[in-house]
Every structure is written in C-alpha cells, then in structure tokens.
Design an enzyme around this catalytic site. Sequence first.
Site, PDB file in Angstrom:
ATOM      1  N   ASP A   1       0.852  -1.184   0.000  1.00 27.56           N
ATOM      2  CA  ASP A   1       0.000   0.000   0.000  1.00 27.56           C
ATOM      3  C   ASP A   1       0.896   1.245   0.000  1.00 27.56           C
ATOM      4  O   ASP A   1       1.835   1.315  -0.785  1.00 27.56           O
ATOM      5  CB  ASP A   1      -0.956  -0.042   1.201  1.00 27.56           C
ATOM      6  CG  ASP A   1      -2.116   0.942   1.078  1.00 27.56           C
ATOM      7  OD1 ASP A   1      -3.126   0.586   0.455  1.00 27.56           O
ATOM      8  OD2 ASP A   1      -1.991   2.072   1.582  1.00 27.56           O
TER       9      ASP A   1
ATOM     10  N   TYR B   1      -3.306  11.164   1.668  1.00 28.88           N
ATOM     11  CA  TYR B   1      -3.796  11.055   0.291  1.00 28.88           C
ATOM     12  C   TYR B   1      -3.798  12.423  -0.384  1.00 28.88           C
ATOM     13  O   TYR B   1      -3.369  12.557  -1.536  1.00 28.88           O
ATOM     14  CB  TYR B   1      -5.215  10.470   0.283  1.00 28.88           C
ATOM     15  CG  TYR B   1      -5.264   8.979   0.475  1.00 28.88           C
ATOM     16  CD1 TYR B   1      -5.448   8.121  -0.608  1.00 28.88           C
ATOM     17  CD2 TYR B   1      -5.135   8.413   1.734  1.00 28.88           C
ATOM     18  CE1 TYR B   1      -5.497   6.749  -0.443  1.00 28.88           C
ATOM     19  CE2 TYR B   1      -5.176   7.039   1.919  1.00 28.88           C
ATOM     20  CZ  TYR B   1      -5.357   6.211   0.823  1.00 28.88           C
ATOM     21  OH  TYR B   1      -5.390   4.856   0.992  1.00 28.88           O
TER      22      TYR B   1
ATOM     23  N   HIS C   1      -4.885  -7.767  -0.161  1.00 30.24           N
ATOM     24  CA  HIS C   1      -4.173  -6.507   0.020  1.00 30.24           C
ATOM     25  C   HIS C   1      -3.402  -6.447   1.337  1.00 30.24           C
ATOM     26  O   HIS C   1      -2.287  -5.933   1.385  1.00 30.24           O
ATOM     27  CB  HIS C   1      -5.174  -5.353  -0.047  1.00 30.24           C
ATOM     28  CG  HIS C   1      -4.542  -4.005  -0.053  1.00 30.24           C
ATOM     29  ND1 HIS C   1      -3.794  -3.536  -1.109  1.00 30.24           N
ATOM     30  CD2 HIS C   1      -4.528  -3.014   0.877  1.00 30.24           C
ATOM     31  CE1 HIS C   1      -3.358  -2.321  -0.837  1.00 30.24           C
ATOM     32  NE2 HIS C   1      -3.784  -1.979   0.363  1.00 30.24           N
TER      33      HIS C   1
END
Length: 312
Positions: free
Chosen positions: A78, A228, A284
């Site tokens: 990630d 982000y 993930h």
Amino acid sequence: MVHGWPGSFYEFYGMIPLLTEMSDSTDLVFEVVCPSIPGYGFSEAPHKTGFDSVCAARIFHKLMRRLGYQQFYAHGGDWGWLVTSNMAQLEPRIIKGLHVNFAPPSTLGLPLALSLMFGWWFPRLFGFTDMDIQRLYPCMEKLVKESVAESGYMHIQATKPDTVGRALNDSPVGLAAYILEKFSTWTCHDFRDLEDGGLTRKFTLDDLLTNVMIYWTSGCIVSSMRFYKENFGKGLDQPHSKMPVHVPTGFACFPNEVMHSPKLWVKQKYHNLVAFSPMACGGHFAAMEEPQLMAEDLQKFIKTIEKKTKQP
C-alpha cells in the site's frame, strides 16, 4: 517494514517472530523495524502541508541512521510500497534490497498500453499468465468498473479528508465500519456479497479491533487520510513517478490484491527485478492475512541477494 492505509504497524505483528527467530538452520534472522508513517498510529502528525511519500522516505532514512543501520532491506505494501520505493530512489546504496507486494503502474507507458490492448489475444508475447488474464480482462469490467466501484474513498481522502475524518473521530462505530469495510473488500472480492463481509475468515476479531483501536486511541484518522491529499494534490506526474528503481527488487504477487500487476508492468518501474513470486493466496493486507507466506517469500528474496553479494 512500512504499512499503508487503513493499516498500521500492527499488520506485521504476526510476521515478526517468523523473521526474528530461526525455524531451521537455513533461515536468516533479522532485526525488524516497523515504523508508523507520520500521522499514523502513535507517530506525530506533520505540522506543515506538503508532507508526502518522499518526505516520509527521508524521515525513515534519518530514523534508520539514528538507529545505527548503515544498510538494510525494506519491505512495503500500500503506501508502504511507495515510501520504500522512494527510499530506494533517494539512497540506492543504503537499500540492499526492496521487497513489495503492491506495485500499481506509476505511468502509462507504451509497453503497458500495448499489453492491455493485445494481451488478451497474444498473452505469451507479453508474458501474461492465466492469473494475469483472469485479473485484467475484460478490461472494462476488471479495470474500469472495479476501479470506479472501489475508489470512492480515495477521491474523498484526496480532496476533503478533514470533513469525513472529523466525523469518524467522533464515532467509534463509524470509524470501525469505515476501516473494516476495507479489510473485507480488499481481502477478497467475493466477500462483498457476504452478510458479515467475511471478516473472520482471514482475520481474528482481536487483530481487526486492535488495528481499529490504534486509529481510535491516537485520533489519527484525519492525519492518515490527509496523506492522500498531500500525495495526490501534487498531481500524478511527480518526478519520482517517472524515475526507475535500480536496487534489487522482489515482488510478491498475491492473487486477491486490489490492483493486479503483471510481471511486465512491475519491470517498467523496477529495473532490477530479481524475484517475482505468484502467491497461492492472499489479498491486500497480505502480511496480516498470510504472515507465513510473506515471511517465506521475504526470506527467499533476501537469501538470493545475499548469495549474489557474496559471490566473487
């Protein structure tokens, strides 16, 4: 080893004894450092705007120097994939090897475009495996439709992180729902159709709630989501996105990863790809879901590098 969102350093908890204790005479034994990205967990949030993955990479290099490490291996998934890749780009002589389990394309180059256009008809030409074909085609459904369906959170966090973040910091149930939904849908696509999200099929409730509580007790959901905005707010054509990684790299390809990356695509960024491992299972949050598989692949990769460096 560097985590991502909505994970934490706790993702690696099950892997640590597998790396720090010898199970047989051929195992390597490691000192493991699992820092939190600033703004995550109990790591203080940045006080200035502009703190992106490159800034985190610089801080982690400084951390490792202060801990006394002159050279070391790095692993990430990630956001951890991007942070450790940036570390390898910034100081390649210090990173002995880079191991990642997530590597979405940084740029849409000609090889990637051609492979998408013609890979269905000529898979061998692009080195596509059966899993590649299954995960990529038909493109409209597997790439476009899936990306739209699963990327809503990313648009929110890349534009208005404080708005939703404040609400989540005010509700432990809301925070748990927001985080645990990812541990369902990003672990297995089919879990979306289950009433309970399949959460306990791969994780224990204790592990899931421990990760949630790290966010709740530290109040870090806002600063973690802001990461982000700081990265995507600068655009997708940052200098590091166009720079290759030259350090020896290993890639663990888990079949249920959110974004599938064929070997051809990984090699566009990682020019010294010495290991590409199709994994039997996992999604993930692979380090937390399949710690044994991840530890074994990490051991195998590092043994390969160590063997090469010892050769005359």
